[in-house]
Motif scaffolding. Sequence first.
Motif, short mmCIF file in Angstrom:
data_model
loop_
_atom_site.label_atom_id
_atom_site.label_comp_id
_atom_site.label_asym_id
_atom_site.label_seq_id
_atom_site.Cartn_x
_atom_site.Cartn_y
_atom_site.Cartn_z
N ILE A 144 0.86 -1.18 0.00
CA ILE A 144 0.00 0.00 0.00
C ILE A 144 0.90 1.23 0.00
O ILE A 144 1.90 1.28 0.71
N ASN A 145 0.57 2.20 -0.82
CA ASN A 145 1.44 3.37 -1.00
C ASN A 145 0.77 4.66 -0.57
O ASN A 145 1.02 5.72 -1.13
N ALA A 146 -0.08 4.57 0.43
CA ALA A 146 -0.88 5.74 0.80
C ALA A 146 -0.40 6.42 2.08
O ALA A 146 -1.08 7.30 2.60
N ILE A 147 0.76 6.01 2.61
CA ILE A 147 1.21 6.55 3.89
C ILE A 147 2.57 7.21 3.75
O ILE A 147 3.50 6.64 3.18
N ILE A 148 2.66 8.42 4.28
CA ILE A 148 3.91 9.17 4.26
C ILE A 148 4.42 9.33 5.68
O ILE A 148 3.67 9.74 6.56
N ARG A 149 5.69 8.98 5.89
CA ARG A 149 6.29 9.20 7.22
C ARG A 149 7.24 10.39 7.15
O ARG A 149 8.09 10.46 6.26
N GLY A 150 7.05 11.30 8.09
CA GLY A 150 7.97 12.41 8.23
C GLY A 150 8.77 12.25 9.52
O GLY A 150 8.20 11.91 10.56
N CYS A 151 10.05 12.48 9.42
CA CYS A 151 10.91 12.48 10.61
C CYS A 151 11.55 13.86 10.68
O CYS A 151 12.21 14.31 9.75
N TYR A 152 11.33 14.54 11.82
CA TYR A 152 11.82 15.91 11.99
C TYR A 152 12.66 15.96 13.27
O TYR A 152 12.23 15.47 14.31
#
Length: 245
Positions: A234-242
């Motif tokens: 599934i390609n619907a999730i974006i992870r951001g690391c800040y």
Amino acid sequence: MLVDKIIKFENNYAEIQANVIEKTYGKIFYDKNNPFSYDSNHALINENTDYDSAIKDMVNFYESIAITPRVYTFTKNISAVGQYLETQGFNKSIEEICFFVQKNKIIIDIPKTIDFKRLKQIDETVYELFQSDSDQGEWGYKALIKSIDKEHFYLFGGYVDNNLVCIASIYKQNDISRINDVFTKKDKRGNGYGSQLINFITDFNDKNLKTISYLYANNHDAIKIYKKAGYEEINAIIRGCYWLE
């Protein structure tokens, strides 16, 4: 929707391997004994909150324990929290996470050559397993130590002649579960142990947990195994690391 359930699961997954401080703006996860595990040391900041006070509180906490202030975001679209963190001088790393969901529970056709059992404690054999691959690092071993006693967390080991050759964990929340820690000892790879391990997890889930299972993968060989077991990307999730230097 399944994607929303996975996002919620990911936002809270650190609870099994870290201490948790509940905040009005979200959560702070931390483990001073495992400072190099980003998954164990980051904050969750809700979208609709006072960002300035949340960031100040979060930064003060992590700096007080000498750990880099870090925030994770899991979203379907661009994160408002992430955009604000950028304006405050945070570095960022954004990626589309390769999550795979087992849409069809398929047992891979391969002879069974290893025995499995549930591990109730983390001993020297598990440490040696992780140490066989320098890419894994000690942080993964320490995360397991923190996780082993948590409710609905299951760790399994695969044995050949009473020697531990592979492990995998599964963590259940309601009707969904996450497979993690899928790891084969470096000098034992290429023997079909990974396929047998996934077969065991599939069977255990089907008979005991009865959940929809998912996992993260970016290794080409591992992905081929997962697809054989009925996992679909599934390609619907974006992870951001800040993080703040």
